[in-house]
Design an enzyme around this catalytic site. Structure first.
Site, short mmCIF file in Angstrom:
data_model
loop_
_atom_site.label_atom_id
_atom_site.label_comp_id
_atom_site.label_asym_id
_atom_site.label_seq_id
_atom_site.Cartn_x
_atom_site.Cartn_y
_atom_site.Cartn_z
N PRO A 9 0.85 -1.19 0.00
CA PRO A 9 0.00 0.00 0.00
C PRO A 9 0.88 1.23 0.00
O PRO A 9 1.81 1.32 0.80
CB PRO A 9 -0.76 -0.12 1.33
CG PRO A 9 0.13 -0.93 2.22
CD PRO A 9 0.91 -1.84 1.32
N GLN A 40 -6.85 -0.76 3.09
CA GLN A 40 -6.23 -0.42 4.36
C GLN A 40 -6.92 0.79 5.00
O GLN A 40 -7.15 1.79 4.34
CB GLN A 40 -4.75 -0.09 4.16
CG GLN A 40 -4.02 0.08 5.48
CD GLN A 40 -2.57 0.52 5.31
OE1 GLN A 40 -2.30 1.65 4.91
NE2 GLN A 40 -1.64 -0.37 5.60
N CYS A 63 2.20 3.94 9.75
CA CYS A 63 2.46 5.25 9.13
C CYS A 63 3.24 6.14 10.09
O CYS A 63 2.81 6.40 11.22
CB CYS A 63 1.15 5.92 8.72
SG CYS A 63 1.47 7.48 7.90
N ASP A 82 12.67 -3.04 1.17
CA ASP A 82 13.92 -3.19 0.40
C ASP A 82 13.95 -4.44 -0.48
O ASP A 82 15.03 -4.94 -0.79
CB ASP A 82 15.14 -3.19 1.33
CG ASP A 82 15.22 -1.93 2.18
OD1 ASP A 82 14.52 -0.95 1.86
OD2 ASP A 82 15.96 -1.94 3.18
C1 LIG Z 1 5.13 6.87 -1.15
C2 LIG Z 1 4.87 5.83 -0.09
C3 LIG Z 1 3.62 5.76 0.48
C4 LIG Z 1 3.35 4.77 1.45
N1 LIG Z 1 2.08 4.68 1.96
C5 LIG Z 1 1.78 3.66 2.80
C6 LIG Z 1 0.43 3.46 3.25
O1 LIG Z 1 -0.51 4.16 2.86
N2 LIG Z 1 0.21 2.43 4.11
C7 LIG Z 1 1.21 1.60 4.56
O2 LIG Z 1 0.97 0.70 5.34
N3 LIG Z 1 2.48 1.76 4.13
C8 LIG Z 1 2.78 2.76 3.26
N4 LIG Z 1 4.07 2.88 2.79
C9 LIG Z 1 5.08 1.88 3.20
C10 LIG Z 1 5.16 0.74 2.17
O3 LIG Z 1 3.96 0.00 2.13
C11 LIG Z 1 6.35 -0.22 2.48
O4 LIG Z 1 6.12 -0.85 3.71
C12 LIG Z 1 7.68 0.52 2.52
O5 LIG Z 1 7.80 1.42 1.43
C13 LIG Z 1 8.87 -0.44 2.51
O6 LIG Z 1 8.85 -1.24 1.36
P1 LIG Z 1 9.76 -0.94 0.04
O7 LIG Z 1 11.18 -0.87 0.48
O8 LIG Z 1 9.46 -2.10 -0.86
O9 LIG Z 1 9.29 0.38 -0.51
C14 LIG Z 1 4.36 3.86 1.85
C15 LIG Z 1 5.62 3.97 1.26
C16 LIG Z 1 5.89 4.92 0.31
C17 LIG Z 1 7.26 4.97 -0.32
#
Ligand SMILES: Cc1cc2nc3c(=O)[nH]c(=O)nc-3n(C[C@H](O)[C@H](O)[C@H](O)COP(=O)(O)O)c2cc1C
Length: 355
Positions: free
Chosen positions: A27, A81, A111, A213
């Site tokens: 998300p 969510q 968050c 990551d």
């Molecule tokens: C732009 C952005 C918006 C995000 N919004 C949410 C969100 O609405 N809800 C949530 O649980 N996590 C949110 N996250 C966290 C991501 O779901 C994820 O857990 C986090 O980016 C780590 O994973 P990654 O390294 O694959 O990006 C957000 C991350 C980013 C970069």
């Protein structure tokens, strides 16, 4: 260390919901629109998730908030969510999410953004385990679909709070936990410490999803094998890059051709305009131009050219002129998709409170 290879194309279950692959699309607020989620499913994500939706916005029938509850027929399985701090309003929001057609209700305890945490929602709830458990319990009692929780490791650097709170949330009714093992303080700096994910897996008897990551099949394999997580979640790695999802599930891939990039981007633009309307979509889409066209796929000035154009139609024309072969691919893609009108399911009238 040699790691056992896991088949990412294998299905798994969250209670009675079958998830066809071990890859979950994260998300992301300001990113996870319906077009992003549908694309994610097409490229191999077994589960997709809406961005976080305010339970207060749902309670007040805010029109923009209700728009987040639109579910397309080809998105399933899909989690919506919600975030908030009051068990009662969260339970009410969960009922609406279920009525809108979500297969799972996901609760945000991760968050780190001040605007959310100052209202007592998001990651701050990790420091209030009794309230967090009360929210999960209220939501789980309110809906028939499984409830999932997404959390960070804790508020401050080095925190291990998720390991204390996680099992309590399972006792309260969570059918799965997603851990992004960074602290809220870290925001997106440093690295995700998946040794905590492994510890969480050993503490609970529900499937755990590992977030943070993961950008390649090699990394996905290593996190699955070393943590025992049921699935990996991919966020930033999929921004403007659905091909990363295909590489992660199938190991197939490499860089897409320019024509493919343009075809996917134009499709994404068209769908987003349909979902958000031209005015909202044209601002929303700007960040995607850089994400799609970067990574050495197009020269930098090309993106700058697009972001100053006045309408998405002009952007589309400019893109297709830069890669004429994309038009045929785009037509193929559109022919394979369900027709637009079949996709947007109407929300039940009760969701609008009758008017
Ligand atoms: C732009 C952005 C918006 C995000 N919004 C949410 C969100 O609405 N809800 C949530 O649980 N996590 C949110 N996250 C966290 C991501 O779901 C994820 O857990 C986090 O980016 C780590 O994973 P990654 O390294 O694959 O990006 C957000 C991350 C980013 C970069």
């Amino acid at each position: 260390m040699a790691v056992m290879s896991v088949d990412l194309r294998e299905s798994w279950w969250i209670r009675d919901v079958e998830i066809p692959t071990r890859l979950v699309l994260a998300p992301m607020a300001g990113v996870s629109v319906q077009a992003f989620r549908r694309q994610g499913r097409r490229f191999g994500a077994g589960l997709v998730c809406s961005e976080m939706v305010s339970c207060a916005g749902i309670e007040h029938r805010n029109e923009k908030t209700l728009g987040y509850l639109r579910v397309a027929s080809d998105e399933h399985p899909l989690a919506i969510q919600i975030f908030g701090s009051e068990p009662r309003t969260m339970a009410e929001a969960a009922r609406m999410v279920e009525a809108a057609g979500a297969d799972l209700v996901d609760i945000n305890f991760g968050c780190p953004v001040r605007k959310v945490t100052k209202t007592g929602a998001g990651a701050t709830l990790l420091d209030e385990p009794a309230r967090a458990a009360a929210i999960v319990e209220a939501v789980a009692n309110a809906v028939d679909v499984p409830v999932s929780v997404k959390m960070r490791r804790g508020l401050r650097d080095g925190s291990r709070t998720a390991l204390e709170v996680g099992p309590q949330l399972v006792d309260a009714g969570a059918a799965t936990l997603t851990l992004h093992p960074r602290s809220a303080q870290q925001m997106y700096t440093g690295t995700a410490d998946h040794s905590l994910t492994a510890e969480l897996v050993s503490l609970v008897d529900v499937p755990v999803i590992a977030s943070g990551d993961i950008t390649s099949q090699a990394r996905a394999q290593s996190v699955l094998a070393t943590t025992g997580a049921a699935a990996v979640m991919v966020g930033r790695g999929a921004q403007g890059n659905p091909w990363a999802l295909r590489e992660i599930v199938d190991g197939a891939g490499g860089e897409p051709m320019r024509e493919e990039v343009v075809a996917e981007l134009v499709l994404f633009i068209r769908e987003t305009v349909r979902e958000l309307g031209e005015r909202r979509a044209s601002g929303f889409l700007k960040k995607f131009y850089g994400w799609y066209l970067g990574r050495g796929r197009f020269p930098r000035p090309f993106k700058q050219e697009l972001v100053v154009l006045g309408s998405t139609e002009e952007v589309e024309r400019r893109l297709l002129a830069a890669a004429p072969g994309a038009l045929r691919l785009l037509e193929q893609l559109e022919a394979e998709l369900p027709a637009g009108d079949d996709v947007l399911l109407d929300l039940p009238i009760s969701i609008y409170g009758g008017g």
